[in-house]
Design an enzyme around this catalytic site. Structure first.
Site, PDB file in Angstrom:
ATOM      1  N   GLY A 205      28.122  45.005  36.843  1.00  0.00           N
ATOM      2  CA  GLY A 205      28.618  45.712  35.025  1.00  0.00           C
ATOM      3  C   GLY A 205      29.711  46.385  35.409  1.00  0.00           C
TER       4      GLY A 205
ATOM      5  N   LYS B 294      34.412  45.675  35.317  1.00  0.00           N
ATOM      6  CA  LYS B 294      35.515  44.290  35.724  1.00  0.00           C
ATOM      7  C   LYS B 294      36.082  44.391  36.555  1.00  0.00           C
ATOM      8  CE  LYS B 294      36.227  44.659  31.668  1.00  0.00           C
ATOM      9  NZ  LYS B 294      37.202  44.341  30.101  1.00  0.00           N
TER      10      LYS B 294
ATOM     11  N   PRO C  44      40.064  42.541  37.832  1.00  0.00           N
ATOM     12  CA  PRO C  44      41.288  41.638  37.652  1.00  0.00           C
ATOM     13  C   PRO C  44      40.611  40.581  38.187  1.00  0.00           C
ATOM     14  CG  PRO C  44      41.692  43.881  37.644  1.00  0.00           C
ATOM     15  CD  PRO C  44      40.393  44.309  38.460  1.00  0.00           C
TER      16      PRO C  44
ATOM     17  N   GLY D  44      45.225  40.008  42.009  1.00  0.00           N
ATOM     18  CA  GLY D  44      45.586  41.660  42.555  1.00  0.00           C
ATOM     19  C   GLY D  44      46.700  41.914  43.835  1.00  0.00           C
TER      20      GLY D  44
ATOM     21  N   GLY E  18      48.101  41.865  47.410  1.00  0.00           N
ATOM     22  CA  GLY E  18      47.523  42.005  48.508  1.00  0.00           C
ATOM     23  C   GLY E  18      47.940  43.095  49.984  1.00  0.00           C
TER      24      GLY E  18
ATOM     25  N   TYR F 159      43.967  47.453  58.424  1.00  0.00           N
ATOM     26  CA  TYR F 159      45.929  47.016  58.521  1.00  0.00           C
ATOM     27  C   TYR F 159      45.998  48.797  58.314  1.00  0.00           C
ATOM     28  CZ  TYR F 159      43.823  43.652  54.949  1.00  0.00           C
ATOM     29  OH  TYR F 159      43.080  42.408  54.100  1.00  0.00           O
TER      30      TYR F 159
END
Length: 277
Positions: free
Chosen positions: A9, A11, A13, A16, A18, A48
């Site tokens: 459920g 949301k 975007p 985005g 990175g 990262y």
């Protein structure tokens, strides 16, 4: 902005920012700048080595945390001590909750990490959990033997590497498709010179990069491009004011070169190489 509704459920975007290969102050400034330009989805990862820099960029932006969707990943080197690693991600990011945490690679004891993530999901400290670089068989196996279904599979996806077979299985199990390297890396950069991409860029008054990104988001694929150029960061976000026709989309689908062209894979030797170059 357009959104994809996940199977729990929530949301997310469709576009985005990175942060792979961004470090220290450069990363902090880039994240703050991207948020200033309108990005609300920020992607990072334990591997990262920049979660703390991302967290500082979020704080520096001045945007309320509730307006952002923050994604990070637990690396396969940490699967034997997932709780410690997850708590470290909270500290590094400087946040009380994480919107989406992913299993970065399907190696080692990722079941242990997944089940620890399920606990955080149940407590609400992680709002959604998913995977990255999972092949269909691994994805189906994880779904079949655990309580919580992954909401997303983040895999290398771009015009030359469209992941059609993997997408069929993701769709079957209602797992959203998220694209890293959406603009290609290295050998994939020739995609912007393709005649159809050039033709569509001229037709819509857009750049070839914007055509490539529009192709993905129009297929409900969440894309996370990275750029060090503020101009490109702004341009990458400017893909929601036009729509490619069915014919355009079909022509762009013909550019797919199949899985053999992917730069990354879930081969351990290639993973180590891809994270150190």
């Amino acid at each position: 902005m357009e959104y994809v509704r996940l199977n729990n459920g929530l949301k997310i975007p469709k576009l985005g920012f990175g942060t792979f290969r961004l470090k220290d102050e450069e990363c902090t400034a880039a994240v703050a700048g991207a948020i200033e330009c309108g990005y609300r989805l920020i992607d990072t990862a334990e591997a990262y080595g920049n979660e703390a820099a991302v967290g500082e960029g979020i704080r520096r932006s001045g945007i309320d945390r509730s307006e952002l969707f923050v994604v990070t990943k637990i690396n396969f080197t940490s699967f034997e001590h997932p709780k410690e690693t997850i708590e470290n991600s909270f500290r590094n990011l400087g946040t009380d909750y994480i919107d989406l945490m992913l299993i970065h690679w399907p190696f080692g004891n990722y079941y242990a990490a997944w089940r620890e993530m399920e606990k955080y999901y149940a407590d609400g400290r992680i709002r959604a959990i998913g995977v990255s670089n999972f092949e269909p068989s691994q994805l189906v196996d994880l779904i079949g033997y655990n309580k919580v279904k992954p909401v997303i599979n983040q895999v290398e996806t771009n015009l030359y590497c469209q992941k059609g077979y993997e997408r069929t299985w993701m769709n079957k199990y209602h797992v959203a498709h998220m694209a890293y390297a959406p603009l290609g890396q290295g050998k994939n950069n020739d995609m912007f010179k393709e005649p159809i991409v050039q033709i569509l860029a001229e037709k819509y008054g857009k750049t070839p990069v914007q055509i490539a990104l529009r192709f993905l988001v129009q297929r409900d694929i969440v894309a996370i491009p990275m750029s060090r150029s503020k101009e490109h960061v702004i341009q990458n976000l400017d893909v929601f004011d036009f729509t490619l026709t069915d014919y355009d989309m079909a022509e762009l689908e013909k550019l797919d070169k199949g899985p053999a062209f992917a730069r990354h894979s879930n081969d351990p030797e290639r993973v180590e190489w891809s994270l150190t170059i």
